[in-house]
Scaffold this motif. Structure first.
Motif, short mmCIF file in Angstrom:
data_model
loop_
_atom_site.label_atom_id
_atom_site.label_comp_id
_atom_site.label_asym_id
_atom_site.label_seq_id
_atom_site.Cartn_x
_atom_site.Cartn_y
_atom_site.Cartn_z
N ASP A 3 0.83 -1.21 0.00
CA ASP A 3 0.00 0.00 0.00
C ASP A 3 0.86 1.26 0.00
N ASP A 4 2.01 1.20 0.68
CA ASP A 4 2.91 2.36 0.70
C ASP A 4 3.48 2.64 -0.68
N VAL A 5 3.81 1.59 -1.41
CA VAL A 5 4.37 1.77 -2.75
C VAL A 5 3.33 2.35 -3.69
N LYS A 6 2.14 1.79 -3.67
CA LYS A 6 1.05 2.30 -4.51
C LYS A 6 0.76 3.76 -4.17
N PHE A 7 0.73 4.06 -2.87
CA PHE A 7 0.47 5.43 -2.43
C PHE A 7 1.54 6.39 -2.94
N THR A 8 2.81 5.98 -2.89
CA THR A 8 3.91 6.85 -3.34
C THR A 8 3.73 7.26 -4.79
N PHE A 9 3.46 6.29 -5.65
CA PHE A 9 3.25 6.61 -7.07
C PHE A 9 2.08 7.59 -7.24
N GLU A 10 0.99 7.33 -6.57
CA GLU A 10 -0.21 8.15 -6.74
C GLU A 10 -0.03 9.53 -6.12
N TYR A 11 0.65 9.60 -4.99
CA TYR A 11 0.86 10.89 -4.32
C TYR A 11 1.76 11.79 -5.16
N LEU A 12 2.77 11.21 -5.79
CA LEU A 12 3.68 12.02 -6.60
C LEU A 12 3.04 12.46 -7.91
N LYS A 13 2.00 11.77 -8.34
CA LYS A 13 1.24 12.24 -9.50
C LYS A 13 0.49 13.53 -9.17
N SER A 14 -0.04 13.59 -7.96
CA SER A 14 -0.83 14.76 -7.56
C SER A 14 0.02 15.84 -6.91
N HIS A 15 1.25 15.50 -6.52
CA HIS A 15 2.17 16.47 -5.93
C HIS A 15 3.52 16.35 -6.64
N PRO A 16 3.58 16.75 -7.89
CA PRO A 16 4.78 16.49 -8.74
C PRO A 16 5.94 17.42 -8.46
N TYR A 17 6.65 17.15 -7.36
CA TYR A 17 7.84 17.94 -7.10
C TYR A 17 9.13 17.14 -7.16
N PRO A 18 9.26 16.04 -6.44
CA PRO A 18 10.57 15.38 -6.36
C PRO A 18 10.97 14.72 -7.67
N TRP A 19 12.21 14.28 -7.68
CA TRP A 19 12.70 13.52 -8.83
C TRP A 19 11.82 12.30 -9.02
N GLY A 20 11.48 12.04 -10.26
CA GLY A 20 10.66 10.88 -10.57
C GLY A 20 9.24 11.24 -10.90
N SER A 21 8.77 12.40 -10.47
CA SER A 21 7.38 12.77 -10.70
C SER A 21 7.05 12.89 -12.18
N ASP A 22 7.94 13.51 -12.94
CA ASP A 22 7.69 13.69 -14.37
C ASP A 22 7.55 12.34 -15.07
N GLU A 23 8.41 11.39 -14.71
CA GLU A 23 8.35 10.07 -15.33
C GLU A 23 7.07 9.33 -14.95
N ILE A 24 6.66 9.48 -13.70
CA ILE A 24 5.42 8.83 -13.26
C ILE A 24 4.24 9.38 -14.05
N ILE A 25 4.17 10.69 -14.18
CA ILE A 25 3.06 11.32 -14.90
C ILE A 25 3.05 10.90 -16.36
N GLU A 26 4.22 10.86 -16.97
CA GLU A 26 4.28 10.57 -18.41
C GLU A 26 4.10 9.09 -18.73
N TYR A 27 4.65 8.22 -17.89
CA TYR A 27 4.71 6.80 -18.27
C TYR A 27 3.81 5.87 -17.47
N VAL A 28 3.53 6.16 -16.22
CA VAL A 28 2.81 5.21 -15.37
C VAL A 28 1.31 5.37 -15.51
N ASP A 29 0.65 4.29 -15.89
CA ASP A 29 -0.81 4.29 -16.03
C ASP A 29 -1.47 4.07 -14.68
N ARG A 30 -1.09 2.99 -14.00
CA ARG A 30 -1.68 2.68 -12.70
C ARG A 30 -0.78 1.70 -11.96
N VAL A 31 -1.05 1.58 -10.66
CA VAL A 31 -0.33 0.63 -9.82
C VAL A 31 -1.37 -0.20 -9.08
N GLU A 32 -1.23 -1.52 -9.15
CA GLU A 32 -2.17 -2.42 -8.48
C GLU A 32 -1.47 -3.18 -7.35
#
Length: 565
Positions: free
Chosen positions: A111-140
């Motif tokens: 749950d922590d891993v899934k939350f991290t991906f989703e939180y950085l999509k809505s709060h795109p500041y740290p390194w990795g946020s741009d890649e998550i927004i552009e490439y990651v569809d979802r985390v199950e």
């Protein structure tokens, strides 16, 4: 006779005890060090939402973990113990470690891993946020310790450019935090890493304490201090710090430290570049021919010789480090040529009309710019000022600190700047980072194709053209790749190493946290001169003890027989 016999036996036993104590001391020399200090700077509050450059990221990596990490050879499991890719690179499944705990005792789960991906999509500041927004569809979440990451499109560097640098944060801490940049309560520093955040004094130090329950093993130091020191070389020699970085012009200092007993010097790769950045939104720097004229007038070899004293090499015009597999060896050569620079400006209509030594644009505006830099690069700035002055271009040097410089570059409030960064083993944009004034849609398309294509020969084609454009269009003029070094106290049980392809996404620094973990860190050589014993010597000590005990027994029997006779 009885009294003499007892004295002899007491002496022998004393020798045995002494030898035994010696072995105890030998083991103690490889036990935990109470405090280990590293020369550092002040990079602000250490949370995953405040790092903006390599040094601050590496600091947070001691507190938070990623799914996968790297050592000196390649990828190593961290929070994820295994992973596999499916569906042509569109699905990644990570099996997580069980039994891992956050610093506050809460269990780490999928749950922590899934939350991290989703939180950085809505709060795109740290390194990795741009890649998550552009490439990651979802985390199950497949179960408590298995997650599946589904991508919108293939991402060739998914592991090396995202997963190895994405610090996982605890859901129970961050799920109700709406502004992560302002959140600095004690809970904000809860991670799973080998060290826990203890204290931070602005401009002075950071203090981290060992996480004795770290899943890879207990750290070899109880307390890790990162100190702001004005002179790392002196701090090393006085013992105020145990390790420090040196690069570029500091090669002269390294040459002195290498001869000091107890200090180990290790040279690392030059995954770093210093650049002259042009604000391509401002006239006349928006004209590539003006940028080319200025580039001809900059003597990069002179800068390397006079400033670095052999501590670097002129940089690749395409930014990517020559040791990278993506480096284009066929880039155009831009040699220092004052005559060509002057002729090009003449043809563009930039002429000194009033005889004051400074050229004017066709509209009468002086060809004069402000050159922004930090204190570390003021010598380079002064040389560039003199070199451009020879072709009738006036520069005024403005020296500011790192944060101010990065902020001005980010907002585009500059003319020309000297700045640099690591992560140059692969292409990325903006190429004028930390500015982003340069816009080239074809360059962006090439980068998109490079990362979404899995065929390596196709990727080479894209990345070669990417570098060709930078070398020809010159939004930046790369100055040099500095040589880098770590100097550390070899008498303490920490043996630093350089990370394969850089820490995280490519930070060219030596302080990999695995060097501080007992089960992961290589065992440093222990010599008698350092006050301890190596493993073979321990065997000799054991044999000596056995021999002494045997001798004592033989002597005792002899004395008893003699007394009876």
């Amino acid at each position: 006779m009885k009294s003499s016999t007892m004295k002899i036996i007491a002496g022998i036993l004393s020798l045995v005890i002494t030898l035994q104590l010696s072995t105890t001391v030998a083991f103690a020399t490889v036990a935990n060090v109470s405090t280990y200090s590293i020369a550092y700077g002040d990079w602000g509050v250490p949370t995953p939402f405040h790092h903006h450059r390599g040094p601050s990221y590496v600091l947070t990596s001691f507190i938070w973990d990623t799914l996968i990490w790297k050592d000196h050879e390649g990828y190593v499991p961290l929070l994820a113990e295994s992973w596999e890719v499916e569906d042509g690179g569109l699905k990644w499944v990570f099996k997580l470690r069980e039994g891992v705990k956050w610093h506050d005792g809460h269990p780490f789960t999928a749950d922590d891993v899934k939350f991290t991906f989703e939180y950085l999509k809505s709060h795109p500041y740290p390194w990795g946020s741009d890649e998550i927004i552009e490439y990651v569809d979802r985390v199950e979440v497949l179960n408590n310790y298995t997650i599946a990451v589904y991508l919108k499109k293939p991402y060739a560097d998914f592991l090396d450019h995202l997963i190895v640098q994405l610090e996982i944060i605890p859901r129970h801490v961050w799920e109700n935090i709406t502004d992560p940049l302002r959140y600095t309560e004690p809970e904000a520093f809860v991670g799973t890493g080998p060290f826990k955040f203890k204290d931070y004094k602005k401009g002075a130090y950071y203090v981290l304490e060992a996480n004795s329950e770290y899943f890879l093993g207990e750290p070899v130091v109880d307390k890790l201090m990162l100190k702001c020191v004005s002179n790392p070389a002196i701090a090393l020699q006085t013992g105020d710090v145990d390790a420090a970085s040196f690069y570029g012009k500091e090669v002269d200092v390294v040459r002195e430290l290498i001869n000091i007993t107890g200090l180990e010097v290790v040279e690392g790769p030059s995954y770093w570049v210093l650049k002259l950045i042009f604000n391509t939104r401002k006239y006349p720097l928006s004209d590539e021919n003006v940028r080319r004229a200025l580039a001809y007038a900059v003597n990069r070899e002179e800068i390397v010789e006079k400033v670095l004293h052999g501590g670097g090499v002129p940089a690749s015009l395409g930014i990517i480090y020559p040791g990278s597999k993506w480096y284009n060896p066929n880039l155009p050569v831009l040699s220092y040529n004052v005559s060509e620079a002057k002729g090009l400006l003449d043809r563009l209509g930039f002429i000194d009309r009033d005889g004051d030594g400074v050229r004017e644009a066709p509209n009468g505006t002086k060809l004069s710019f402000e050159l922004l830099c930090v204190k570390r690069y003021d010598r380079e700035a002064e040389l560039v000022k003199v070199q451009l002055g020879e072709i009738g271009v006036a520069l005024s040097v403005k020296v500011v600190d790192w944060k101010v410089a990065d902020s001005l570059l980010d907002k585009g409030e500059f003319d020309i700047a000297i700045s640099g960064h690591g992560g140059i083993l692969r292409p990325w944009t903006p190429v004028d980072w930390p500015a982003h004034t340069y816009v080239n849609e074809h360059l962006d398309d090439l980068l998109e194709s490079f990362y979404s294509t899995l065929n390596e020969s196709e990727r080479l084609k894209y990345v070669y053209e990417f570098q060709q454009i930078i070398a020809e269009d010159l939004p930046v003029l790369t100055l040099y790749h500095p040589k880098t070094y770590v100097v550390y106290n070899s008498q303490k049980p920490v043996e630093w190493f350089w990370t394969w392809n850089g820490i995280g996404g490519g930070v060219p620094m030596w302080w990999n946290k695995l060097a501080l973990i007992k089960v992961a860190a290589p065992t440093p050589p222990i010599t008698p001169a350092a006050g301890g014993y190596g493993p073979p010597t321990m065997i000799y000590v054991g044999v000596a003890i056995a021999a002494v005990v045997a001798a004592a027994g033989t002597l005792l029997i002899y004395l008893r027989l003699r007394s009876r006779s």
